[in-house]
Scaffold this motif. Structure first.
Motif, PDB file in Angstrom:
ATOM      1  N   PRO A  11       0.867  -1.002   0.167  1.00  0.00           N
ATOM      2  CA  PRO A  11      -0.133   0.005  -0.001  1.00  0.00           C
ATOM      3  C   PRO A  11       0.724   1.173   0.043  1.00  0.00           C
ATOM      4  O   PRO A  11       1.797   1.416   0.748  1.00  0.00           O
ATOM      5  N   GLU A  12       0.553   2.230  -0.800  1.00  0.00           N
ATOM      6  CA  GLU A  12       1.190   3.468  -1.011  1.00  0.00           C
ATOM      7  C   GLU A  12       1.015   4.265   0.405  1.00  0.00           C
ATOM      8  O   GLU A  12      -0.063   4.433   0.931  1.00  0.00           O
ATOM      9  N   VAL A  13       2.131   5.006   1.014  1.00  0.00           N
ATOM     10  CA  VAL A  13       2.135   5.751   1.849  1.00  0.00           C
ATOM     11  C   VAL A  13       2.002   7.187   1.343  1.00  0.00           C
ATOM     12  O   VAL A  13       2.863   7.670   0.633  1.00  0.00           O
ATOM     13  N   LYS A  14       0.843   8.011   1.967  1.00  0.00           N
ATOM     14  CA  LYS A  14       0.846   9.507   1.513  1.00  0.00           C
ATOM     15  C   LYS A  14       0.612  10.007   2.802  1.00  0.00           C
ATOM     16  O   LYS A  14       0.182   9.889   3.449  1.00  0.00           O
ATOM     17  N   LYS A  15       1.282  11.255   2.746  1.00  0.00           N
ATOM     18  CA  LYS A  15       1.433  12.327   3.844  1.00  0.00           C
ATOM     19  C   LYS A  15       1.287  13.527   3.133  1.00  0.00           C
ATOM     20  O   LYS A  15       1.892  13.978   2.306  1.00  0.00           O
ATOM     21  N   ASP A  16       0.157  14.332   3.877  1.00  0.00           N
ATOM     22  CA  ASP A  16       0.246  15.581   3.260  1.00  0.00           C
ATOM     23  C   ASP A  16      -0.331  16.518   4.528  1.00  0.00           C
ATOM     24  O   ASP A  16      -1.352  16.276   5.165  1.00  0.00           O
ATOM     25  N   PRO A  49       7.607   3.318   7.547  1.00  0.00           N
ATOM     26  CA  PRO A  49       6.857   4.317   6.699  1.00  0.00           C
ATOM     27  C   PRO A  49       6.076   5.101   7.265  1.00  0.00           C
ATOM     28  O   PRO A  49       5.334   6.144   6.729  1.00  0.00           O
ATOM     29  N   ASN A  50       5.516   4.766   8.723  1.00  0.00           N
ATOM     30  CA  ASN A  50       4.622   5.411   9.292  1.00  0.00           C
ATOM     31  C   ASN A  50       5.268   6.530  10.199  1.00  0.00           C
ATOM     32  O   ASN A  50       4.594   7.335  11.047  1.00  0.00           O
ATOM     33  N   LEU A  51       6.702   6.860  10.102  1.00  0.00           N
ATOM     34  CA  LEU A  51       7.363   8.081  10.942  1.00  0.00           C
ATOM     35  C   LEU A  51       6.566   9.298  10.569  1.00  0.00           C
ATOM     36  O   LEU A  51       6.008   9.452   9.320  1.00  0.00           O
ATOM     37  N   ASN A  52       6.198   9.848  11.611  1.00  0.00           N
ATOM     38  CA  ASN A  52       5.946  11.429  11.354  1.00  0.00           C
ATOM     39  C   ASN A  52       6.802  12.306  11.585  1.00  0.00           C
ATOM     40  O   ASN A  52       7.835  11.955  12.318  1.00  0.00           O
ATOM     41  N   PRO A  53       6.673  13.614  11.216  1.00  0.00           N
ATOM     42  CA  PRO A  53       7.695  14.539  11.533  1.00  0.00           C
ATOM     43  C   PRO A  53       7.915  14.858  13.001  1.00  0.00           C
ATOM     44  O   PRO A  53       6.999  14.663  13.698  1.00  0.00           O
ATOM     45  N   THR A  54       8.967  15.518  13.338  1.00  0.00           N
ATOM     46  CA  THR A  54       9.312  15.811  14.700  1.00  0.00           C
ATOM     47  C   THR A  54       9.137  17.373  14.796  1.00  0.00           C
ATOM     48  O   THR A  54       9.849  17.956  13.839  1.00  0.00           O
ATOM     49  N   TYR A  55       8.477  17.945  15.740  1.00  0.00           N
ATOM     50  CA  TYR A  55       8.396  19.415  15.724  1.00  0.00           C
ATOM     51  C   TYR A  55       9.316  20.019  17.277  1.00  0.00           C
ATOM     52  O   TYR A  55       9.035  19.082  18.049  1.00  0.00           O
ATOM     53  N   GLU A  56       9.679  21.058  16.780  1.00  0.00           N
ATOM     54  CA  GLU A  56      10.427  21.590  17.940  1.00  0.00           C
ATOM     55  C   GLU A  56      10.424  22.958  18.310  1.00  0.00           C
ATOM     56  O   GLU A  56      10.375  23.706  17.434  1.00  0.00           O
ATOM     57  N   ASN A  57      10.208  23.289  19.617  1.00  0.00           N
ATOM     58  CA  ASN A  57      10.478  24.710  19.861  1.00  0.00           C
ATOM     59  C   ASN A  57      11.193  25.156  20.540  1.00  0.00           C
ATOM     60  O   ASN A  57      11.954  24.679  21.664  1.00  0.00           O
ATOM     61  N   SER A  58      12.218  26.220  20.111  1.00  0.00           N
ATOM     62  CA  SER A  58      13.492  26.485  20.653  1.00  0.00           C
ATOM     63  C   SER A  58      13.531  27.952  20.975  1.00  0.00           C
ATOM     64  O   SER A  58      13.246  28.902  20.241  1.00  0.00           O
TER      65      SER A  58
END
Length: 860
Positions: A569-574, A627-636
């Motif tokens: 199955p194709e992995v799509k992220k938007d 393939p299910n990894l999501n971005p990491t967000y950071e406040n600096s």
């Protein structure tokens, strides 16, 4: 044997490059004046008030009617100079160390001597150089290898004696706030999510996932400076939670033809030849940077692993289980690398400038890795056998990258309104082959119990397009509005194939490892930011960036029984996210400034971490992407203070960073006793600390630079996978120290000692041991300043080894690794036909201007 090997290396690897560079040098140097424009031979002298000649003064003759007739000269040791000039009126600018810059107008109508130029002494001029940055005047002793600006720190590697004749990895090892592990992993303040830029944009010079190979393929002699941006503003792309390292390559702006050539010999066998050639005439500037080299290297590793679970609970009907595994590895590598960058800048008019450049890079590495495993393998609760396994890998990796850039700068008026546009197309292809021969001996005697041969083929390719548009609008004397857009397209293709032969039998495909992955991403970024001042001391910059990301991942695997292709199955992220930034500065007094800033960042998973197929290099350590990894967000957040005086600078910075959806690596043992590693988004990570950088020049012949990072960390998060539990929580405190000391006992001789210490760091599972190292370098100036001989030793005491202890629910492991042993090198640099700098029109400086210009180096 060593002499023969080095001679063959020089002949095979560098002879062709010498001819190419020599031909280019002659072509540039022999440029003839136009036959229709008569030129006169003019002589003169540069003097002080006592009428003594001033050696090596530089003179720039700017023709007031025709820019193409401008030229430059360099006075000899007695202040005398000679130059060919066409008839006309010239503005002559004279510069010399410890003297005030002077400009006067002369008329040229015939050959002969002209009146002497007399310039005034200025003892202060070169003790204190004043540079207005972000609207705040910072006075620093000159020259300084390290400079603090509002939203970045700049490191000048020209004073880094130890890295002379080295590469980008060597230079980064000495940059404040930056650390380089023994395997080439670069981190900033302990975070390895670093975004690399070349001249302000991503570059195929650094490859797809080439790691240390890419860092070692960029010669130190081609690096102008490195910008360390720990908390980027909204004008920069939002990726890279650790920050941005912007490597600015050399691109000279001197009249006439000039350049440098550097040759290096070292041990382990190492040769390099690099050249930087520049030619500027009128409104045309041409430049060529190129070089190549050959290098051998050796690395070693040790892994000692013991299972924790009870052998009586194992199901021996499936597989025997390894209780203890001791692994010793040794890798020998050799390879060559070549790179060539060429470009042209043309001023179409006073308001329009275009630039075009191209780059190619290649490296070819051969490696031989021998891993020896001593294992205790149980076949029942009470019975076990000792096995000795030799796993020998013979690998080759070829990489070829290209890049084509085009840009245009258009001034819209005479008040600083500017529109810039640029486009970049990049390709990178990497092909690898690896044959793995494994022999197994039972009870550590010559009783063969199993032999196998595996062939591993890896092919990866990336295509990248970057288009960007930036607009600047000055408002009044202290304000500016900036806005822009950027579009990135990346397509990465990974092919992985493994086959196997057992005990000399026929080869069959290992479908459990063979795969194909296509990863593509589209990122559209739009930003706007406003900067201004309130009163004379308080400056601010407010910015907002929006990034829309679309990611598609296609996987092709195979049925393990039949080998039939399976389209997964194709992995799509938007997703679209906003990234604000705030920068504040307050000028307490001259040379004393407080800086406070905030930004939000994103770390998108690297493509290879999302490929859900295992690698085959080590059958005791497997890595599988998710393939299910999501971005990491950071406040600096950062609070800094800059003190700049004649003899010292101090820049302490307090920082606090907190990330969400942190990527951690889950490790577990499979039923054959191999360690499996897979990344997941788990928990949060908090970092806080004091980043202290400073310089001190107690005497003109003694300079010091100190970098210290004292930091704490707190990690939270846990997860269970296939019934196995792992806790990622942990906290602690650690530090990193680096001290560079440079001595100049004579005007022509300098030597430098660099040392670092990285403290131990402990988390819930890992305990990293402390590490330290010492380097040495020395330079001797030759031929009246036209040559430099440099010698250096890297890791004098051979102590740069990474040690780590891992403790999980399933196993404990001790690991030790040394990427390269002690090395030394000797390099010779020659500078020829030194044209003199022509000052370019500078953009209007105002408060919080977060970029100091340059050719196509905008960070957007």
């Amino acid at each position: 044997m060593i002499k023969t090997e080095i001679r063959n290396i020089i002949q095979r690897r560098t002879l062709g490059l010498v001819f190419v560079l020599g031909a280019a040098s002659m072509a540039f140097a022999q440029q003839q004046p136009s036959a229709t424009q008569q030129k006169f031979s003019v002589t003169g002298n540069v003097q002080d008030n006592a009428k003594s000649g001033i050696g090596y003064a530089s003179l720039t003759f700017k023709n007031k009617q025709t820019a193409q007739l401008s030229d430059a000269a360099l006075a000899d040791v007695n202040g005398n100079f000679k130059i060919e000039l066409a008839a006309g009126s010239y503005d002559v600018t004279i510069e010399a160390i410890d003297f005030k810059t002077k400009t006067q107008t002369i008329q040229i109508a015939k050959s002969g001597a002209i009146p002497a130029f007399v310039i005034q002494g200025n003892e202060v001029a070169n003790l204190d150089k004043t540079t207005q940055i972000q609207g705040v005047v910072i006075t620093a002793a000159a020259p300084k290898a390290y400079k603090v600006e509002l939203d970045k720190k700049t490191y000048d590697p020209s004073q880094d004696i130890v890295s002379k004749g080295g590469n980008l990895q060597d230079v980064l090892s000495n940059v404040p706030s930056v650390s380089v592990d023994t395997d080439g992993t670069v981190s900033m303040r302990g975070n390895s999510n670093v975004k690399f830029l070349i001249n302000g944009k991503p570059s195929s010079l650094l490859g797809i996932d080439d790691g240390a190979n890419a860092l070692q393929s960029i010669p130190a002699d081609q690096i102008e400076k490195i910008e360390v941006i720990t908390n980027p503003s909204s004008k920069f792309e939002a990726s890279g939670t650790a920050g941005i390292l912007n490597i600015i390559l050399k691109k000279d702006k001197k009249m006439g033809f000039n350049g440098t050539v550097t040759g290096t010999l070292g041990y382990l066998p190492r040769t390099n030849l690099n050249a930087n050639l520049n030619w500027r005439k009128g409104n045309w500037t041409w430049y060529v940077n190129g070089g190549g080299g050959y290098q051998k290297n050796e690395s070693s590793s040790k892994n000692y692993m013991t299972r924790k679970d009870n052998p009586s609970t194992w199901d021996y009907t499936k597989n025997p289980f390894t209780q203890i595994s001791n692994q010793d590895g040794e890798t020998k590598r050799e390879g060559d690398n070549y790179n060539l960058t060429a470009g042209v800048v043309h001023d179409l008019s006073d308001k329009t400038t275009i630039n075009l450049s191209g780059m190619i890079r290649s490296f070819n590495n051969d490696s031989n890795t021998l891993n020896t495993y001593a294992e205790k393998t149980y076949s029942s609760a009470a019975n076990f056998d000792n096995f000795l396994r030799n796993r020998n890998s013979f690998g080759n990796n070829k990489n070829f990258a290209t890049q084509l850039d085009f840009g245009i700068d258009q001034k819209l008026d005479d008040n600083g309104q500017l529109l810039t546009a640029s486009a970049s197309y990049q390709t990178n292809k990497s092909d690898g082959t690896n044959q793995i021969v494994q022999n197994t001996f039972k009870n550590q005697i010559l009783q063969t119990t199993g032999n196998s041969i595996n062939n591993v083929d890896t092919d990866s390719k990336s295509d990248t397009f970057i288009g960007k548009l930036d607009y600047e609008l000055p408002i009044g004397d202290h304000s500016k509005l900036e806005a822009g857009a950027r579009y990135d397209y990346n397509k990465n293709t990974y092919d992985y194939f493994v086959n196997q032969s057992d005990d000399g039998g026929a080869y069959y495909t290992r479908y459990d490892f063979t795969s194909n992955t296509i990863y593509s991403e589209n990122i559209l970024g739009i930003y706007a930011q406003f900067k201004s001042k309130i009163g004379e001391k308080f400056g601010y910059q407010l910015g907002l960036r929006s990034e829309t990301s679309k990611i598609d991942i296609n996987f092709l695997s195979h049925d393990l029984a039949t080998g039939a292709p399976i389209q997964n199955p194709e992995v799509k992220k938007d997703y679209t996210k906003l990234f604000p930034s705030v920068f504040l500065s307050y000028d307490i007094a001259k040379g004393n400034q407080v800086l406070l800033n905030y930004s939000r960042r994103i770390q998108r998973p690297r493509a290879f971490t999302m490929i859900p197929f295992m690698s085959f290099d080590d059958d005791r350590n497997y890595f599988r992407g998710n393939p299910n990894l999501n971005p990491t967000y950071e406040n600096s957040f950062e609070l800094g203070y800059a003190i700049t005086k004649k003899k010292f600078t101090i820049n302490p910075t307090l920082y606090y960073k907190k990330s969400e959806d942190e990527v951690n690596r889950f490790q577990y043992l499979d039923d054959k006793g191999a360690i499996n590693t897979m990344p997941f988004n788990v928990g949060t990570e908090t970092q806080y600390g004091l980043d202290l950088n400073g310089t001190y020049d107690p005497f003109s012949w003694w300079k010091m630079m100190l970098s210290a990072d004292l930091y704490g960390y707190n990690n939270t998060g846990n997860m269970t996978l296939n019934g196995k539990y792992m806790d990622f929580s942990g906290d602690g405190f650690s530090y990193r120290l680096r001290l560079n000391t440079t001595f100049r006992p004579t005007k022509t001789f300098s030597f430098q000692v660099q040392s670092f210490y990285r403290g131990a760091e402990k988390t819930a599972m890992n305990n990293r041991k402390a590490m330290y190292g010492v380097d040495f370098g020395a330079t001797q100036t030759l031929w009246k300043g036209n040559g430099t001989l440099a010698f250096n030793i890297r890791d004098i005491f051979n102590t740069r080894r990474m040690k780590n202890y891992t403790n999980t629910e399933d196993f404990v492991r001790d690991m030790e690794m040394q990427w390269q042993p002690r090395q030394f090198s000797l390099s010779l640099t020659y500078r020829f036909k030194q044209g003199e700098k022509v000052e370019q029109p500078k953009k209007k400086k105002d408060i919080n201007s977060n970029y100091d210009g340059g050719d196509d180096q905008s960070p957007m």
